[in-house]
Design an enzyme around this catalytic site. Structure first.
Site, PDB file in Angstrom:
ATOM      1  N   ARG A   1       0.851  -1.192   0.000  1.00 14.54           N
ATOM      2  CA  ARG A   1       0.000   0.000   0.000  1.00 14.54           C
ATOM      3  C   ARG A   1       0.886   1.242   0.000  1.00 14.54           C
ATOM      4  O   ARG A   1       1.706   1.443   0.893  1.00 14.54           O
ATOM      5  CB  ARG A   1      -0.921   0.002   1.220  1.00 14.54           C
ATOM      6  CG  ARG A   1      -1.844   1.200   1.234  1.00 14.54           C
ATOM      7  CD  ARG A   1      -2.880   1.109   2.349  1.00 14.54           C
ATOM      8  NE  ARG A   1      -3.428   2.439   2.565  1.00 14.54           N
ATOM      9  CZ  ARG A   1      -3.519   3.033   3.737  1.00 14.54           C
ATOM     10  NH1 ARG A   1      -3.116   2.412   4.828  1.00 14.54           N
ATOM     11  NH2 ARG A   1      -4.016   4.244   3.841  1.00 14.54           N
TER      12      ARG A   1
ATOM     13  N   HIS B   1      -2.937  11.186   2.152  1.00 13.71           N
ATOM     14  CA  HIS B   1      -2.670  10.728   3.516  1.00 13.71           C
ATOM     15  C   HIS B   1      -2.158  11.901   4.365  1.00 13.71           C
ATOM     16  O   HIS B   1      -1.012  11.905   4.804  1.00 13.71           O
ATOM     17  CB  HIS B   1      -1.671   9.577   3.516  1.00 13.71           C
ATOM     18  CG  HIS B   1      -1.676   8.791   4.783  1.00 13.71           C
ATOM     19  ND1 HIS B   1      -1.781   7.420   4.810  1.00 13.71           N
ATOM     20  CD2 HIS B   1      -1.622   9.179   6.079  1.00 13.71           C
ATOM     21  CE1 HIS B   1      -1.770   7.001   6.061  1.00 13.71           C
ATOM     22  NE2 HIS B   1      -1.674   8.062   6.859  1.00 13.71           N
TER      23      HIS B   1
ATOM     24  N   GLU C   1      -8.107   7.792   6.506  1.00 14.52           N
ATOM     25  CA  GLU C   1      -8.498   8.167   7.869  1.00 14.52           C
ATOM     26  C   GLU C   1      -8.930   9.626   8.009  1.00 14.52           C
ATOM     27  O   GLU C   1      -8.333  10.406   8.747  1.00 14.52           O
ATOM     28  CB  GLU C   1      -7.371   7.854   8.855  1.00 14.52           C
ATOM     29  CG  GLU C   1      -7.136   6.376   9.042  1.00 14.52           C
ATOM     30  CD  GLU C   1      -6.245   6.061  10.241  1.00 14.52           C
ATOM     31  OE1 GLU C   1      -5.839   6.996  10.971  1.00 14.52           O
ATOM     32  OE2 GLU C   1      -5.944   4.872  10.450  1.00 14.52           O
TER      33      GLU C   1
ATOM     34  N   ASN D   1      -9.202   0.505   8.567  1.00 10.35           N
ATOM     35  CA  ASN D   1      -8.028   0.571   9.433  1.00 10.35           C
ATOM     36  C   ASN D   1      -8.488   0.320  10.865  1.00 10.35           C
ATOM     37  O   ASN D   1      -9.370   1.025  11.366  1.00 10.35           O
ATOM     38  CB  ASN D   1      -7.363   1.947   9.358  1.00 10.35           C
ATOM     39  CG  ASN D   1      -6.757   2.253   8.004  1.00 10.35           C
ATOM     40  OD1 ASN D   1      -6.788   1.424   7.101  1.00 10.35           O
ATOM     41  ND2 ASN D   1      -6.211   3.441   7.854  1.00 10.35           N
TER      42      ASN D   1
ATOM     43  N   TYR E   1      -7.027  -0.816  14.932  1.00 10.18           N
ATOM     44  CA  TYR E   1      -5.922  -1.091  15.840  1.00 10.18           C
ATOM     45  C   TYR E   1      -6.376  -1.563  17.216  1.00 10.18           C
ATOM     46  O   TYR E   1      -5.731  -2.392  17.834  1.00 10.18           O
ATOM     47  CB  TYR E   1      -5.061   0.167  16.031  1.00 10.18           C
ATOM     48  CG  TYR E   1      -4.289   0.576  14.815  1.00 10.18           C
ATOM     49  CD1 TYR E   1      -2.979   0.150  14.628  1.00 10.18           C
ATOM     50  CD2 TYR E   1      -4.845   1.399  13.844  1.00 10.18           C
ATOM     51  CE1 TYR E   1      -2.249   0.528  13.510  1.00 10.18           C
ATOM     52  CE2 TYR E   1      -4.124   1.774  12.725  1.00 10.18           C
ATOM     53  CZ  TYR E   1      -2.829   1.345  12.564  1.00 10.18           C
ATOM     54  OH  TYR E   1      -2.121   1.714  11.450  1.00 10.18           O
TER      55      TYR E   1
ATOM     56  N   GLU F   1      -4.955  -1.256   7.474  1.00  7.98           N
ATOM     57  CA  GLU F   1      -3.948  -1.014   8.506  1.00  7.98           C
ATOM     58  C   GLU F   1      -4.314  -1.802   9.757  1.00  7.98           C
ATOM     59  O   GLU F   1      -5.473  -1.823  10.167  1.00  7.98           O
ATOM     60  CB  GLU F   1      -3.832   0.471   8.903  1.00  7.98           C
ATOM     61  CG  GLU F   1      -3.189   1.367   7.865  1.00  7.98           C
ATOM     62  CD  GLU F   1      -3.030   2.804   8.351  1.00  7.98           C
ATOM     63  OE1 GLU F   1      -2.911   3.034   9.577  1.00  7.98           O
ATOM     64  OE2 GLU F   1      -3.042   3.712   7.494  1.00  7.98           O
TER      65      GLU F   1
END
Length: 455
Positions: free
Chosen positions: A72, A116, A162, A288, A290, A358
């Site tokens: 990516r 980004h 994001e 994404n 986490y 991610e």
């Protein structure tokens, strides 16, 4: 499911070959002070980062060695248009063409993100960046340049990475570039991101027939602080509405979540025209993820967008901590939360395909460890193995259509306000020499990716 990711946190060469200044170049090199009085850790900058700009062939070959099938890559807007629009910087465009060609030549499929967080400073200066609707046609023009130059070689794309983070932290808390703290600007940023995405996808459909496009949305699983409390259950859902739903709901349902609209009077409406343009603008869901957290009801509690009526924590009513701490205050290892969020987005949005773009972990205290300790990164290995196991269970047991998985990240790199003090990489980077050394987690991932490729 076998991929790794990088973007402009890696690239460096911040003024090489005609690149213009981005808001992050300005923010870090001017040592901007956040609200609350602190700056980026040790006044670090992304000026060099891991110097991917000059060293991309060796780094990509390392990814290939670790059995990555996709990579990516994010484009620096100011490297293509130094002033945000106007004249193309051909050297910048040629750089990405050559890099994509090299990826294809060595058997790694490129997955490209157009934006980004590194907005050209000129656009922030001219009209306030993402606070202004003026950004929409300029973003569409910028992405058209990428689609036309790279569309024959790149099938999988995302427009914006994001937006929740850069809208909230860049225009709300001020701890990210451009360092603004105004709730109304957060609201405007949200709507202008949606408009810019829709405009870019219109161009994409014409220029890259057969291509696939989405927007990278970050989301936690939100659990109720007291799972017997209906108020806390509603608070947990509302947290998801505020952080994920404000972007995903307009794409799939044509409007913001009711819970957000009821609390944020200055959030602009989604017009019928915009709703029409957004419909069908995701060919897949780029997620994404986490960590997870608890939410509890609290009357008139706020976030940077405004009143939310929820507050967030990492312990529940019984004092149970949600998981093992990472090295950032927001990051805890909660593997079951990964399976939860995959099921949530699939159930809510009725998806054909999810790409986890991610997922990764920081080992607590890694920045202060001796190199031998850093390289023996057992907490990161456990995190990745447990999260991947939960993703597999979501696919096999729950029938969630996850088709790709990207680890963040291959290399230790510049982590925004944390500078080089936080480490997501499975490869250690010596800051003085940029020497790269595999951590134990890199070898574990290589084996997992190799196994995935054989099945």
């Amino acid at each position: 499911m076998s991929s790794v990711a990088w973007h402009v946190q890696f690239e460096g060469a911040y003024r090489a070959d005609g690149k213009g200044a981005s808001i992050w170049d300005t923010f870090t090199n001017n040592h901007t002070v956040f609200p609350g009085g602190r700056t980026v850790h040790k006044n670090d900058t992304g000026n060099v980062a891991v110097d991917f700009y000059h060293d991309y062939k060796q780094i990509l070959l390392l990814a290939k060695q670790l059995s990555a099938k996709q990579w990516r890559v994010s484009v620096s807007w100011a490297r293509i248009y130094p002033q945000g629009d106007g004249v193309v910087n051909q050297k910048g465009l040629d750089y990405y063409k050559e890099m994509v060609d090299f990826m294809v030549a060595i058997g790694i499929e490129p997955v490209l993100t157009c934006y980004h967080w590194d907005l050209p400073q000129a656009l922030q200066d001219r009209f306030g960046g993402w606070n202004s609707e003026d950004i929409v046609p300029i973003f569409a023009n910028y992405t058209a340049t990428l689609f036309e130059a790279l569309g024959e070689s790149v099938k999988y794309w995302t427009t914006i990475n994001e937006p929740k983070t850069f809208c909230w932290e860049g225009y709300g808390s001020g701890i990210h570039a451009p360092g603004i703290k105004e709730p109304e600007q957060v609201a405007n940023c949200i709507v202008n991101v949606l408009k810019a995405h829709a405009a870019a996808v219109k161009v994409f459909r014409k220029v890259v027939p057969g291509g696939m496009i989405a927007m990278n949305l970050n989301a936690e699983s939100s659990l109720p602080f007291d799972d017997s409390s209906e108020m806390d259950k509603a608070a947990a859902q509302r947290k998801t509405d505020f952080e994920l739903g404000v972007f995903a709901d307009p794409i799939y349902f044509g409007q913001f979540p009711d819970s957000v609209r009821a609390r944020i009077p200055y959030l602009p409406e989604i017009s019928p025209e915009l709703a029409k343009d957004l419909k069908g603008s995701f060919d897949y869901f780029a997620l994404n993820h986490y960590t997870s957290s608890y939410a509890r009801f609290k009357h008139n509690a706020t976030c940077v967008l405004g009143i939310t009526d929820y507050e967030v924590g990492h312990s529940n009513k019984d004092g149970f901590v949600i998981g093992e701490e990472g090295d950032s205050e927001w990051l805890y290892s909660v593997p079951f939360g990964f399976r939860m969020i995959l099921n949530y987005v699939n159930d809510r949005y009725r998806l054909d395909w999810i790409s986890v773009t991610e997922n990764g972990f920081q080992v607590k205290g890694e920045d202060d460890m001796a190199l031998d300790q850093v390289l023996n990164d057992k907490p990161r290995i456990k995190y990745l193995e447990d999260y991947i196991k939960n993703a597999v269970e979501a696919v096999v047991i729950d029938k969630v259509p996850v088709s790709s998985y990207f680890v963040w990240s291959l290399l230790d790199n510049f982590e925004w306000q944390d500078g080089y003090s936080k480490h997501f990489g499975v490869v250690h980077v010596d800051r003085a020499t940029l020497k790269q050394t595999l951590k134990a987690s890199a070898r574990v991932l290589a084996n997992l990716f190799q196994d995935a490729g054989n099945n």
